[in-house]
Design a protein around this motif. Structure first.
Motif, PDB file in Angstrom:
ATOM      1  N   ARG A  62      37.918  33.685  45.627  1.00 28.51           N
ATOM      2  CA  ARG A  62      39.024  34.622  45.838  1.00 28.51           C
ATOM      3  C   ARG A  62      38.589  36.081  45.709  1.00 28.51           C
ATOM      4  NH1 ARG A  62      40.911  30.355  43.143  1.00 28.51           N
ATOM      5  NH2 ARG A  62      41.050  31.389  41.137  1.00 28.51           N
ATOM      6  N   ASN A  63      37.380  36.375  46.208  1.00 30.57           N
ATOM      7  CA  ASN A  63      36.888  37.731  46.390  1.00 30.57           C
ATOM      8  C   ASN A  63      36.740  37.944  47.895  1.00 30.57           C
ATOM      9  OD1 ASN A  63      36.150  39.147  43.776  1.00 30.57           O
ATOM     10  ND2 ASN A  63      35.231  37.127  43.451  1.00 30.57           N
ATOM     11  N   PRO A  64      36.925  39.151  48.385  1.00 32.29           N
ATOM     12  CA  PRO A  64      36.777  39.392  49.826  1.00 32.29           C
ATOM     13  C   PRO A  64      35.411  38.993  50.388  1.00 32.29           C
ATOM     14  CG  PRO A  64      37.839  41.269  48.786  1.00 32.29           C
ATOM     15  CD  PRO A  64      37.400  40.350  47.676  1.00 32.29           C
ATOM     16  N   CYS A  65      34.360  39.047  49.563  1.00 30.29           N
ATOM     17  CA  CYS A  65      33.021  38.701  50.048  1.00 30.29           C
ATOM     18  C   CYS A  65      32.797  37.200  50.138  1.00 30.29           C
ATOM     19  CB  CYS A  65      31.957  39.311  49.143  1.00 30.29           C
ATOM     20  SG  CYS A  65      31.906  38.566  47.498  1.00 30.29           S
ATOM     21  N   CYS A  66      33.690  36.417  49.561  1.00 30.61           N
ATOM     22  CA  CYS A  66      33.492  34.964  49.477  1.00 30.61           C
ATOM     23  C   CYS A  66      34.483  34.238  50.381  1.00 30.61           C
ATOM     24  CB  CYS A  66      33.678  34.512  48.032  1.00 30.61           C
ATOM     25  SG  CYS A  66      33.424  32.753  47.795  1.00 30.61           S
TER      26      CYS A  66
END
Length: 142
Positions: free
Chosen positions: A52-56
């Protein structure tokens, strides 16, 4: 970044094995420096969760494109942290580590022509001839 804050507070922590960084708004642009910080600060890390991170990309999306995006993300992370045993909710396999060591560092890079020779290479007859009808083009400098 994480490194400057953490160093001021405690310094490297070799005993840390598990790090949950879920919901921290780590973007794609911040991923490389974040992983470098993690590598320096927690050298024996075995479990990293970045869900739940933009990079993931989500691994719950079962479309082929999203599955490939998540696989590439895993390889990129594993290439920087090859000692991980788990990434997000799944074990890191030996095959993933091998593939990550071969090409993981390329997965976050953006290919750009050099400004001095971008047009010069495209003018060569050999390259112009070999590019016709190609769906993929790999260029190397000699």
């Amino acid at each position: 970044g994480l490194s400057s804050w953490w160093k001021e507070e405690t310094g490297p922590l070799a005993t840390l094995k598990t790090l949950w960084m879920n919901n921290n708004n780590i973007g794609t642009a911040e991923l490389a420096p974040f992983l470098e910080d993690i590598q320096k600060l927690f050298p024996n890390l075995e479990y990293l969760s970045m869900m739940r991170n933009p990079c993931c990309p989500t691994f719950l999306d079962l479309t082929e494109a999203k599955a490939e995006e998540y696989r590439r993300h895993r390889l990129r992370v594993i290439s920087k942290l090859p000692g991980l045993r788990f990434l997000d909710a799944t074990p890191v396999t030996k095959e993933e580590v091998q593939e990550a060591m071969k090409k993981g560092h390329f997965l976050g890079a953006v290919a750009r022509p050099s400004p001095t020779s971008a047009n010069a290479d495209l003018e060569t007859p050999l390259l112009a001839t070999s590019c016709r009808g190609a769906t993929r083009l790999f260029m190397t400098r000699t």
